[in-house]
Design an enzyme around this catalytic site. Structure first.
Site, PDB file in Angstrom:
ATOM      1  N   CYS A  37       0.857  -1.181   0.000  1.00 17.18           N
ATOM      2  CA  CYS A  37       0.000   0.000   0.000  1.00 17.18           C
ATOM      3  C   CYS A  37       0.893   1.231   0.000  1.00 17.18           C
ATOM      4  O   CYS A  37       2.087   1.164   0.233  1.00 17.18           O
ATOM      5  CB  CYS A  37      -0.916   0.032   1.226  1.00 17.18           C
ATOM      6  SG  CYS A  37      -2.085  -1.337   1.345  1.00 17.18           S
ATOM      7  N   GLY A  63      -0.194   0.234  -5.103  1.00 21.77           N
ATOM      8  CA  GLY A  63      -1.537  -0.310  -4.965  1.00 21.77           C
ATOM      9  C   GLY A  63      -2.469   0.262  -6.001  1.00 21.77           C
ATOM     10  O   GLY A  63      -2.637   1.483  -6.076  1.00 21.77           O
ATOM     11  N   ASN A 142       0.155   1.312   5.975  1.00 18.45           N
ATOM     12  CA  ASN A 142       0.909   0.477   5.041  1.00 18.45           C
ATOM     13  C   ASN A 142       1.651  -0.575   5.852  1.00 18.45           C
ATOM     14  O   ASN A 142       2.426  -0.246   6.738  1.00 18.45           O
ATOM     15  CB  ASN A 142       1.893   1.349   4.253  1.00 18.45           C
ATOM     16  CG  ASN A 142       2.892   0.542   3.440  1.00 18.45           C
ATOM     17  OD1 ASN A 142       4.013   0.971   3.229  1.00 18.45           O
ATOM     18  ND2 ASN A 142       2.501  -0.625   2.975  1.00 18.45           N
ATOM     19  N   GLY A 143       1.417  -1.829   5.544  1.00 22.26           N
ATOM     20  CA  GLY A 143       2.057  -2.913   6.274  1.00 22.26           C
ATOM     21  C   GLY A 143       1.061  -4.007   6.571  1.00 22.26           C
ATOM     22  O   GLY A 143       0.054  -4.158   5.877  1.00 22.26           O
ATOM     23  N   TYR A 282      12.284  -4.283  -5.826  1.00 23.85           N
ATOM     24  CA  TYR A 282      11.126  -4.246  -6.723  1.00 23.85           C
ATOM     25  C   TYR A 282      10.072  -3.205  -6.371  1.00 23.85           C
ATOM     26  O   TYR A 282       9.594  -2.476  -7.234  1.00 23.85           O
ATOM     27  CB  TYR A 282      10.479  -5.630  -6.753  1.00 23.85           C
ATOM     28  CG  TYR A 282       9.203  -5.722  -7.575  1.00 23.85           C
ATOM     29  CD1 TYR A 282       9.240  -5.567  -8.960  1.00 23.85           C
ATOM     30  CD2 TYR A 282       7.983  -5.973  -6.978  1.00 23.85           C
ATOM     31  CE1 TYR A 282       8.072  -5.653  -9.719  1.00 23.85           C
ATOM     32  CE2 TYR A 282       6.811  -6.068  -7.730  1.00 23.85           C
ATOM     33  CZ  TYR A 282       6.868  -5.908  -9.099  1.00 23.85           C
ATOM     34  OH  TYR A 282       5.726  -5.991  -9.839  1.00 23.85           O
TER      35      TYR A 282
END
Length: 505
Positions: A37, A63, A142-143, A282
């Site tokens: 995210c 996302g 986020n996580g 990435y």
């Protein structure tokens, strides 16, 4: 109470849709680890929502499933818009943006890593909002919370009513149950109960807050925009709005930003930093800066290390676009083998294809990638990719190259074999679906029917990421659990479900 009614009516007017009504995922996109995210927040600027939308657009790679924005205006109160799909398709019209007034706002772009999959409801889209005795607060996360199931069970037993399937909603409920006297203190109290990885951006009527978990698994940076302040998952989102990068939020740090400036706190026990190394491989955009290093340069250096470790005679080095490009450049520079664009990506394909027929599905990767036949014919090709997950796309690309007349196909992978699932905010297949968890490198070569396939070593990856001593001669500086099986935070929910951790050596 009138502010609550206005906000509630606006949320209720949003489409009562689920992801089952949305364009389906590309049939060839299931062989990559999915981004987690992205979060973004700004305070102290006019029309904050416009800056949030631009920031989320820059973070779209993190996302593509859905996005949302919450703002606060002294007259209009809290306002929210949450939508499925790309930022550009939902947060560019005046009709939507004029419903989000105010000088403070936060936003979130989502790929579901926890909660329901494939039938995601609008209620799962962040930011989440809560109304407390001392005022409202919204959060974007986020996580992944690795003890979310246990927390959810406990909270429901004590009367909490959940509106979503997201692990992030636990934070709001923990804040609601806290006895602390202001929202920043309630957030500290709540996050002390949370395990796993989290970078959180939150807001009240007047405060913007940012928090990273004690190991700093996920990124979060601080920027300045004139007299205003910005929090973002990556520096590339600061660039798009013209904000200056100030610094990274440190692992275990919480910042509270008001008109008086930035206050910093460290509410957690100190832990060793374990930033996600796959961000460098990435996930993050190549034009971002992580830990003071250019992501692009780190990926190019991965290619250099890969060429040193896995040389092979060939005519051309070609990337699998776009994620393999910097590593392929580094491999070419180190090996002296010419770099070429042997595979061309259709830039207009995007990540979705609306209701494809079975015939189109069978075309698979050809919808997105096409071989440069005149270049490939009769050549020995080194193909550089960022990772191998299931191996299905790797096999299809190999077939395309051979169909175009390639004499040999050698894969070089810019990460070690992915053998373990991630529980910290990345959507990873179950372990038995990971090719490297079931096969040795030589068995993968036979299975994929390629001339050779080699991966960078974990030691080499650490050297490329700036650790000259590598990994073997030092404590892990990153979270590399997807490669090593060494989880810095025990995924307690998954262990409870029966997940077997790597046996201690």
């Amino acid at each position: 109470m009138q502010v609550w009614k206005e906000r509630k009516l606006q949320w209720d007017s949003e489409p009562a849709a689920t992801m089952t009504n949305m364009p389906t995922t590309n049939p060839f996109d299931d062989d990559k680890l999915k981004e987690e995210c992205g979060v973004f927040g700004v305070v102290g600027v006019a029309d904050a929502a416009n800056f949030v939308a631009l920031g989320l657009h820059a973070l779209q790679h993190r996302g593509q499933e859905a996005g949302g924005i919450v703002t606060h205006d002294p007259e209009a109160g809290f306002n929210s818009a949450r939508r499925f799909g790309y930022v550009r398709d939902n947060f560019t019209s005046h009709k939507v943006m004029e419903t989000l007034p105010g000088p403070i706002g936060i936003g979130h772009v989502r790929y579901s890593t926890a909660g329901s999959k494939g039938a995601t409801a609008i209620r799962d889209v962040q930011p989440f909002f809560g109304e407390f005795a001392m005022g409202g607060a919204a959060i974007a996360h986020n996580g992944n919370i690795t003890n979310a199931a246990a927390l959810r069970k406990e909270l429901i037993q004590h009367g909490s009513i959940f509106q979503s399937s997201s692990d992030s909603e636990c934070i709001i409920h923990l804040m609601a149950r806290s006895l602390q006297k202001n929202i920043p203190e309630r957030m500290k109290d709540a996050l002390r109960r949370v395990e796993g990885a989290f970078s959180v951006v939150a807001m009240t009527r007047t405060k913007l807050m940012g928090v990273r978990d004690p190991r700093g698994v996920r990124p979060l940076v601080l920027g300045q925009l004139g007299d205003g302040w910005v929090l973002s998952s990556e520096t590339c989102a600061l660039d798009i709005i013209g904000a200056d990068f100030v610094r990274e939020i440190e692992p275990g740090e919480m910042v509270v930003i008001t008109g008086d400036g930035v206050e910093s706190y460290f509410p957690f026990n100190r832990e060793e930093s374990r930033f996600c190394i796959f961000e460098k491989v990435y996930f993050s955009r190549p034009d971002s800066i992580l830990g003071g290093q250019s992501v692009y340069e780190t990926r190019r250096q991965i290619g250099v290390e890969l060429a040193k470790e896995t040389p092979v005679e060939a005519d051309l080095v070609c990337p699998v676009p776009d994620s393999g490009t910097p590593a392929a450049i580094g491999y070419s520079q180190e090996s002296g083998i010419p770099y070429a664009m042997g595979i061309i990506r259709n830039q207009y394909m995007g990540r979705t294809f609306i209701e494809p027929s079975e015939q189109i599905r069978n075309m698979g990767v050809r919808l997105k990638l096409n071989v440069n036949r005149a270049l490939i014919k009769d050549k020995r090709i080194i193909l550089v990719d960022d990772s191998v997950v299931r191996g299905t796309t790797t096999m299809k690309i190999k077939d395309m190259l051979l169909d175009a007349g390639a004499k040999e196909v050698h894969f070089r992978i810019a990460s070690p074999p992915t053998q373990w699932p991630c529980f910290y905010g990345v959507d990873t297949p179950e372990r038995d679906k990971l090719l490297a968890a079931k096969m040795s490198v030589e068995e993968m070569r036979d299975h994929l029917d390629v001339d050779s396939i080699q991966f960078i070593s974990l030691d080499g990856l650490y050297r490329a990421a700036g650790k000259a001593e590598g990994r073997d001669n030092a404590k892990p500086a990153y979270c590399d659990a997807c490669f090593s099986g060494e989880y810095p935070v025990i995924p307690s929910d998954k262990v409870e479900e029966g997940f077997k951790l790597k046996a201690a050596s």
